[in-house]
Scaffold this active site. Structure first.
Site, short mmCIF file in Angstrom:
data_model
loop_
_atom_site.label_atom_id
_atom_site.label_comp_id
_atom_site.label_asym_id
_atom_site.label_seq_id
_atom_site.Cartn_x
_atom_site.Cartn_y
_atom_site.Cartn_z
N GLU A 88 0.84 -1.19 0.00
CA GLU A 88 0.00 0.00 0.00
C GLU A 88 0.88 1.25 0.00
O GLU A 88 2.11 1.16 0.09
CB GLU A 88 -0.96 -0.01 1.20
CG GLU A 88 -1.96 -1.15 1.15
CD GLU A 88 -3.02 -1.07 2.23
OE1 GLU A 88 -3.17 0.01 2.84
OE2 GLU A 88 -3.70 -2.07 2.48
N HIS A 144 -8.54 9.83 4.17
CA HIS A 144 -8.27 8.80 3.18
C HIS A 144 -8.58 9.36 1.80
O HIS A 144 -9.62 9.98 1.60
CB HIS A 144 -9.13 7.56 3.44
CG HIS A 144 -8.60 6.34 2.75
ND1 HIS A 144 -8.71 6.16 1.39
CD2 HIS A 144 -7.95 5.24 3.23
CE1 HIS A 144 -8.15 5.01 1.06
NE2 HIS A 144 -7.68 4.43 2.15
N ARG A 177 -0.77 9.13 2.30
CA ARG A 177 -2.17 9.50 2.13
C ARG A 177 -2.42 11.00 2.18
O ARG A 177 -3.29 11.51 1.46
CB ARG A 177 -3.02 8.80 3.20
CG ARG A 177 -3.15 7.32 2.98
CD ARG A 177 -3.87 6.64 4.11
NE ARG A 177 -4.05 5.22 3.81
CZ ARG A 177 -4.57 4.35 4.66
NH1 ARG A 177 -4.95 4.75 5.87
NH2 ARG A 177 -4.73 3.08 4.33
N HIS A 183 -10.61 9.83 8.04
CA HIS A 183 -10.39 8.39 8.14
C HIS A 183 -9.81 7.95 9.48
O HIS A 183 -10.31 7.01 10.08
CB HIS A 183 -9.46 7.95 7.01
CG HIS A 183 -9.21 6.48 6.93
ND1 HIS A 183 -10.23 5.57 6.80
CD2 HIS A 183 -8.06 5.76 6.95
CE1 HIS A 183 -9.74 4.34 6.74
NE2 HIS A 183 -8.41 4.43 6.83
N ARG A 220 -0.30 8.60 9.52
CA ARG A 220 -0.23 7.15 9.72
C ARG A 220 0.14 6.43 8.43
O ARG A 220 -0.44 6.68 7.37
CB ARG A 220 -1.58 6.63 10.21
CG ARG A 220 -1.63 5.12 10.40
CD ARG A 220 -2.96 4.69 10.96
NE ARG A 220 -4.04 4.83 9.99
CZ ARG A 220 -4.46 3.86 9.18
NH1 ARG A 220 -3.86 2.67 9.20
NH2 ARG A 220 -5.47 4.06 8.36
#
Length: 532
Positions: free
Chosen positions: A115, A243, A289, A350, A385
């Site tokens: 990811e 997100h 992100r 998110h 994160r």
């Protein structure tokens, strides 16, 4: 008012709360486990992409990726703890004991995906419903554990402390100490007191204080607001991760489109079918992100379009059906066939990188009050994160907090805790107007989205604070006069949490990670005033 006594009160039954309950019960402790709705109604259940399982000889690469994603602000001790202890915690509970059905190849070996922000494939998954696969197994084991009493539809109202809620006058001079909580049984409308040696906040995130969110209903920072009211230290609340890819269509709900789709080769395009992430970051669609979310925000601001699109044309239809069946089915419900057309997406709130400040054993500055999972903040995520670290954090924080609590309870013995009779709950009789509650919550969410969202500025934050302060006065006035309900508790905590996020953002002029200030500085991080 009924009084229930136990060893551990756990507020929240997502992965962190449920895993804590299991570890505490195995250590011989009695546990009361509260959940807002059904056992699987938690943000953990909606996690799609996967969970990190870095079982290699080079954990330094994972540590480096976490710190890079955090924009250099993560707590090195917390990162080292997760990297060192996380794989063993995952293996022991999810693989060896519960045998969670993670995807495997033809030889039976775990399949790994990648990811955004990851330098290698290190994420294991169960199709695109990893959280559901994990939490389902954990919740089933909780149900079969006699030392755990799980109470669905019980909502915590306020924490009990010696200085605020003891009937003994001298206790107001004691150090900050928690001994349980007032809780509402939604079905009966009755308020009870649960008295506990250890109280654990595992209420998840705060995404539902924003108009667009991937979080479960009711995720408004309950634990943060309750902890703040009793004097707990909060930290990094300005770092709310948005997100980048959440399904967007008129008259359809917002739901997460996992980052793993981009990890497998999907790309972002605008309404003119042009890619734009290559110009925004060397990693393109796999950038951290916050960078992807801001790039989408800028693209939409420049074009005036309501959304961008996730183009899956590089993925074979058979692969999409096999790897992402839940997303395929959910998009089809709203008229989008992802094997033939792109997915319309927008950013949405998110994950809260900040929260109630704790050490690596979940302890807060309030004695016998702990916070774990997304509610707590060890500094693991810093300003942003890294994808798929949250479920692993849930497992490790739950395990180490439960073991530390068990050791302390054993060491202090039966007389080592002051567990007084709490003051009686004073119940109002008038019913709150549900229309006012709904309208206030809508105003709060719109305010946070417009003025404290993906891109912030001094003027926007000032306006948000002014609106929210006035709104809080209104909410407090009818909270005092009305019978307590779940909706009223949610609204009260939402406005408190929103104000705390806005204040933290206002105190930090430096753009880092999730917190981007349009008129702010991008200088090196050198510290700032305390958030609370």
């Amino acid at each position: 008012m009924q009084i229930i006594r136990t060893d551990c009160l756990v507020i929240g039954a997502g992965l962190a709360g449920s895993a804590y309950a299991l570890h505490a019960a195995r250590a011989g402790l009695r546990v009361e486990l509260l959940c807002l709705d059904a056992p699987l109604a938690a943000n953990s259940d909606w996690a799609q992409g996967g969970i990190i399982y870095e079982n290699s000889a080079t954990p330094e690469r994972l540590a480096s990726d976490i710190i890079t994603a955090s924009d250099g602000t993560a707590n090195p001790a917390a990162v080292e703890h997760l990297v060192r202890e996380g794989p063993a915690a995952l293996k022991a509970l999810l693989l060896d004991e519960l045998d969670v059905a993670f995807d495997r190849d033809a030889q039976g070996d775990l399949e790994f995906t990648r990811e955004g922000g990851h330098s290698t494939r290190r994420i294991i998954h169960a199709k695109d419903t990893t959280g559901h696969a994990i939490l389902g197994k954990v919740a089933a084991r909780v149900e079969r554990t006699p030392e755990i009493t799980r109470r669905s539809g019980w909502v915590s109202i306020d924490l009990l402390t010696l200085s605020h809620n003891s009937r003994r006058p001298a206790d107001r001079y004691a150090p900050l100490t928690c001994f349980g909580a007032y809780v509402l049984d939604v079905a009966s409308g009755e308020v009870h007191a649960i008295i506990a040696k250890k109280t654990v906040l595992a209420t998840g995130g705060l995404g539902q204080i924003f108009r667009h969110s991937t979080n479960q209903p009711g995720s408004v920072g309950h634990g943060i607001a309750m902890a703040y009211r009793v004097g707990a230290r909060l930290i990094d609340l300005e770092y709310v991760q948005f997100h980048p890819t959440v399904f967007f269509k008129k008259n359809a709900p917002r739901f997460l489109i996992t980052e793993a789709i981009r990890g497998e080769g999907a790309v972002l395009i605008n309404a003119r079918k042009q890619r734009f992430m290559e110009a925004a970051h060397p990693l393109g669609e796999l950038a951290p992100r916050d960078i992807v979310s801001r790039a989408i925000h800028e693209e939409l601001a420049a074009s005036g379009e309501p959304c961008v699109y996730l183009d899956l044309s590089a993925l074979a239809p058979e692969f999409i059906r096999d790897r992402f069946p839940a997303i395929l089915a959910r998009c089809a419900e709203y008229g989008v066939d992802i094997t033939r057309e792109p997915i319309p997406v927008v950013p949405a709130a998110h994950f809260s990188c900040g929260g109630v400040h704790t050490d690596l054993q979940g302890r807060t500055n309030v004695r016998h009050l702990n916070a774990i999972g997304e509610t707590g903040c060890t500094g693991l995520h810093g300003a942003n994160r890294l994808a798929s670290t949250s479920l692993l954090e849930c497992l490790t924080s739950a395990q180490f907090t439960a073991l530390a609590d068990a050791q302390e309870i054993a060491a202090l013995g039966p007389t080592g805790f002051r567990l007084p009779e709490p003051s009686a709950w004073q119940a109002a009789r008038r019913d709150a107007d549900p229309t006012l509650i709904r309208q206030d919550l809508q105003l709060l969410r719109s305010t946070m989205w417009n003025y404290a969202g993906v891109v912030r500025s001094d003027k926007r934050l000032t306006r948000a604070r002014r609106i929210l302060l006035e709104l809080r006065e209104e909410i407090q006035s009818f909270y005092r006069d009305c019978r307590v309900t779940r909706e009223l508790v949610e609204l009260r905590n939402a406005v408190e949490t929103a104000l705390l996020v806005v204040r933290a953002a206002s105190l930090n002029p430096i753009s880092k990670g999730c917190h981007y200030v349009a008129n702010g500085s991008e200088a090196e991080f050198t510290g700032r005033p305390a958030n609370t």
